[in-house]
Write a protein that holds these residues in place. Structure first.
Motif, short mmCIF file in Angstrom:
data_model
loop_
_atom_site.label_atom_id
_atom_site.label_comp_id
_atom_site.label_asym_id
_atom_site.label_seq_id
_atom_site.Cartn_x
_atom_site.Cartn_y
_atom_site.Cartn_z
N UNK A 52 0.81 -1.22 0.00
CA UNK A 52 0.00 0.00 0.00
C UNK A 52 0.85 1.28 0.00
N UNK A 53 2.09 1.17 0.43
CA UNK A 53 2.98 2.33 0.39
C UNK A 53 3.09 2.90 -1.02
N UNK A 54 3.09 2.06 -2.03
CA UNK A 54 3.33 2.50 -3.40
C UNK A 54 2.26 3.51 -3.84
N UNK A 55 1.01 3.13 -3.71
CA UNK A 55 -0.07 4.02 -4.14
C UNK A 55 -0.16 5.27 -3.29
N UNK A 56 0.00 5.11 -1.98
CA UNK A 56 -0.09 6.26 -1.08
C UNK A 56 1.01 7.27 -1.39
N UNK A 57 2.23 6.78 -1.59
CA UNK A 57 3.34 7.69 -1.87
C UNK A 57 3.20 8.36 -3.23
N UNK A 58 2.75 7.60 -4.23
CA UNK A 58 2.56 8.21 -5.55
C UNK A 58 1.56 9.36 -5.47
N UNK A 59 0.49 9.16 -4.72
CA UNK A 59 -0.51 10.21 -4.55
C UNK A 59 0.10 11.43 -3.84
N UNK A 60 0.86 11.19 -2.80
CA UNK A 60 1.48 12.29 -2.05
C UNK A 60 2.44 13.10 -2.92
N UNK A 61 3.22 12.41 -3.75
CA UNK A 61 4.21 13.09 -4.59
C UNK A 61 3.56 13.91 -5.71
N UNK A 62 2.31 13.63 -6.01
CA UNK A 62 1.59 14.36 -7.05
C UNK A 62 0.81 15.56 -6.50
N UNK A 63 0.79 15.73 -5.19
CA UNK A 63 0.08 16.87 -4.60
C UNK A 63 0.84 18.16 -4.89
N UNK A 64 0.09 19.23 -5.01
CA UNK A 64 0.72 20.55 -5.14
C UNK A 64 1.29 20.96 -3.78
N UNK A 65 2.15 21.98 -3.78
CA UNK A 65 2.71 22.45 -2.52
C UNK A 65 1.62 22.96 -1.59
N UNK A 66 0.61 23.58 -2.16
CA UNK A 66 -0.51 24.08 -1.34
C UNK A 66 -1.27 22.93 -0.70
N UNK A 67 -1.49 21.86 -1.47
CA UNK A 67 -2.20 20.69 -0.94
C UNK A 67 -1.38 20.01 0.15
N UNK A 68 -0.08 19.92 -0.05
CA UNK A 68 0.78 19.31 0.97
C UNK A 68 0.72 20.10 2.27
N UNK A 69 0.66 21.41 2.15
CA UNK A 69 0.61 22.25 3.34
C UNK A 69 -0.71 22.06 4.09
N UNK A 70 -1.80 21.90 3.34
CA UNK A 70 -3.11 21.68 3.96
C UNK A 70 -3.16 20.36 4.71
N UNK A 71 -2.55 19.32 4.14
CA UNK A 71 -2.55 18.01 4.78
C UNK A 71 -3.51 17.03 4.13
N UNK A 72 -3.38 15.76 4.50
CA UNK A 72 -4.18 14.69 3.89
C UNK A 72 -4.95 13.95 4.97
#
Length: 400
Positions: A52-72
């Motif tokens: 499950x790490x694979x899909x979760x990490x791919x999704x995280x790496x595709x987030x914009x900087x603004x989305x990363x700052x907001x959180x998941x």
């Protein structure tokens, strides 16, 4: 929007260096047992012990900087929670996981240890998912679905790229199905690279959600399965649409085959598989004629199993193989009876595990005694030799 090989290759490039490139190895012993030419992809060797790490990490790496700052945020009681929590924390992305109240404490603790804020709410996954959606809106978070997301599917599909690099002539892939994220990614990549490869889904018989949807009937799901990681009542809409044209069939698995597969991974490959992680091997055990003589790739997709459950599964397998047997012996209540029985068992090389001595059972004569003796033997033939020897000495046992 759909998933294609290029998206999966792009995901592989993104993930490189961030996850384990797990080994894909030929298993001589499993090949001999099943009659197939078996190759195993050990995804239980990921840091969080699951693919499950694979899909979760791919999704995280595709987030914009603004989305990363907001959180998941995500709703999960298992491997998706741990994979998302670990990589989000590693990347500095705030992460919240909603888990239902019946989630095992060890999974809750691991998810917290990986840096997530854990919210316990709801009796079922659906309840937890509703809470996660509410918190997503209230906190303006990014929702990361465990399977019904093309970026997540693309990450899971990188498994097939690696497998076909190691074993390019694989003929058939039995793939566990829960919500459908794994099989969607794997089938998309495998069919693009090797159009003749056959893809078979594997579902617990208690949770035939994909099978029911294929047949246009209502899925009757429920019950206690050890493959809880794929015990999903409803397959994803995106995953179903993606993989349905690529899948050849779905095989329903009864519990004894899943238990046997967990035991074989432990005893043969010396590795730990959770129930869902062993589902593809269980398919070979349950439907040997579908795989016999074919080069078969198995994804051992997770190894997060409760230690008490693992101990129970391994012990139950000893009972099925008649290597652990309880014998009931009724005889005269006189000195030396237990010694004679014990001597007979010992002379034949078996080990006595437990003895229960009962003089008060009403179906035993007043001058009689009843013994329940649990013994450990080499195999079923050895057990029968002991039963025959006891019978010859006047103490005919019956199994209990």
């Amino acid at each position: 929007m759909t998933l294609d090989l290029e998206a999966i290759r792009a995901a592989a490039a993104r993930l490189e260096g961030h996850i384990e490139r797990t080994p894909c190895r030929h298993s001589k012993t499993l090949s001999k047992i099943t009659g197939a030419d078996v190759w195993v992809k050990f995804e239980n060797l990921q840091f969080t012990a699951a693919y499950k790490e694979r899909g979760a990490l791919n999704k995280l790496l595709l987030l914009s900087e603004a989305e990363k700052k907001r959180g998941v945020i995500a709703a999960s009681a298992g491997n998706h929670a741990q994979g998302l929590a670990y990589h989000a924390t590693r990347l500095g992305v705030p992460v919240t996981i909603v888990m239902p109240r019946n989630t095992p404490f060890v999974k809750v603790q691991h998810t917290r240890d990986f840096g997530a804020e854990v919210v316990i709410d709801g009796e079922t996954y659906d309840d937890a998912n509703a809470t996660a959606r509410r918190l997503q809106e209230e906190r303006d978070l990014v929702f990361v679905h465990p399977f019904d997301d093309y970026d997540v599917m693309a990450g899971q599909g990188t498994i097939a790229l690696e497998m076909l690099q190691e074993a390019p002539d694989l003929e058939i892939l039995p793939v566990p199905i829960g919500g459908g994220g794994l099989i969607s990614g794997v089938a998309t990549a495998a069919k693009a690279l090797s159009p003749d490869i056959r893809i078979l889904g594997c579902e617990p018989a208690m949770y035939p959600s994909f099978t029911a949807r294929m047949r246009g009937v209502t899925a009757h799901c429920g019950g206690q399965t050890i493959a809880e990681g794929i015990a999903v009542k409803q397959v994803g809409d995106k995953t179903y649409a993606q993989v349905r044209p690529l899948i050849d069939d779905v095989l329903l698995l009864e519990e004894p085959f899943i238990e046997q597969a967990v035991s074989l991974y432990c005893n043969v490959e010396k590795t730990i598989a959770e129930g869902a992680g062993a589902a593809s091997l269980a398919a070979l055990l349950a439907y040997p004629e579908r795989f016999r003589g074919k080069k078969c790739g198995l994804i051992l997709c997770g190894g997060n199993i409760d230690t008490r459950l693992l101990a129970s599964v391994l012990t139950r397998e000893l009972v099925r193989a008649q290597r652990l047997v309880s014998l009931r012996i009724v005889g005269d209540d006189r000195p030396g009876l237990l010694a004679t029985v014990s001597q007979t068992i010992g002379e034949l090389g078996a080990n006595i595990i437990e003895v229960a001595h009962n003089r008060l059972a009403l179906d035993v004569p007043a001058k009689g005694a009843e013994f329940d003796i649990t013994i450990e033997t080499r195999d079923a033939q050895h057990t029968q030799e002991i039963v025959d020897a006891l019978r010859e000495r006047g103490y005919p046992p019956r199994t209990v």
